[in-house]
Design a protein around this motif. Structure first.
Motif: not given
Length: 243
Positions: A6, A27, A47-48, A57-58, A61-63
């Motif tokens: 992002h 990516y 997003v966060h 975002t991995t 799906g982890r931010v």
């Protein structure tokens, strides 16, 4: 899915694109533009909760937010062959120190200088001269001396490493990376962290009044900018004021 960056224009997220290009992993980029107030858009809060960039975002799906955490995650997750890691215990300590120094010491001083330059511009017209005088006084008596001290320290450490590190642990052109580089001479986490504030100093005119940026710092930034991975990251990231 691939890693998603992002990416906010003219921000620390450029360092994450640089690292991803060095790692040569797939990516995607989601672009965000600063508003007229130079702040990040509200879309980043979706997003966060901190609404900051960089954020990734991995693949799972982890931010993950915060540059240091992202750099550590990407190197640990994708550099399995020991690349982009320092070569010995002393270098590892240097790598940790400079990674923390970038955001713990250098960036707060630079941000403080930026804020005090903005305050007079945002003040009501009638009090602008007073605000300008107060901010100039704070910068000259407190902020600039702190920035100057940090720059002298950085310059001294770069000069010291240039005379004590071997050719195999220096970057192209003979300028050492902050932790000596990996076994192939590539940058390590410290360099991905330190590059942004040094870019801002060299290109953004944030050195203390009357102080010239040391040639060693300029060469360091120039050598990083020459790397093909940096050039690819710059092209994908879009306009960047500090390149």
């Amino acid at each position: 899915m691939p890693v998603i960056v992002h990416h906010l224009n003219d921000s620390r997220s450029q360092r994450i694109l640089f690292l991803l290009e060095e790692l040569s992993i797939p990516y995607e980029i989601k672009h965000y533009q600063r508003g007229s107030d130079r702040r990040a858009p509200k879309a980043l809060y979706d997003v966060h909760p901190l609404g900051k960039s960089p954020v990734i975002t991995t693949e799972s799906g982890r931010v993950i937010a915060e540059s240091g955490a992202i750099v550590d995650y990407l190197i640990n997750e994708y550099a399995k062959d020991g690349s982009f890691r320092p070569t010995n215990g002393e270098a590892k300590l240097d790598d940790t120190f400079w990674s923390h120094f970038a955001e713990g010491s250098l960036m707060p001083a630079l941000v403080m200088k930026l804020i005090f330059s903005i305050i007079p511009q945002q003040a009501p017209f009638l009090v602008r001269p007073l605000a300008s005088a107060i901010c100039s006084g704070v910068v000259s008596s407190f902020v600039d001396p702190e920035v100057g001290k940090l720059l002298k320290f950085i310059s001294g450490e770069l000069a010291k490493k240039k005379t004590t590190t071997s050719t195999s642990s220096t970057s192209a052109g003979g300028s050492p990376w902050f932790a000596g580089g990996d076994a192939q001479g590539n940058p390590t986490a410290a360099d991905f962290m330190m590059l942004f504030p040094l870019e801002a100093l060299v290109a953004g005119g944030r050195a203390p009044k009357g102080m010239q940026i040391d040639e060693g710092i300029k060469r360091y930034v120039e050598e990083a900018h020459k790397r093909p991975a940096y050039q690819r990251a710059l092209e994908k990231g879009g306009k960047y004021s500090y390149a």
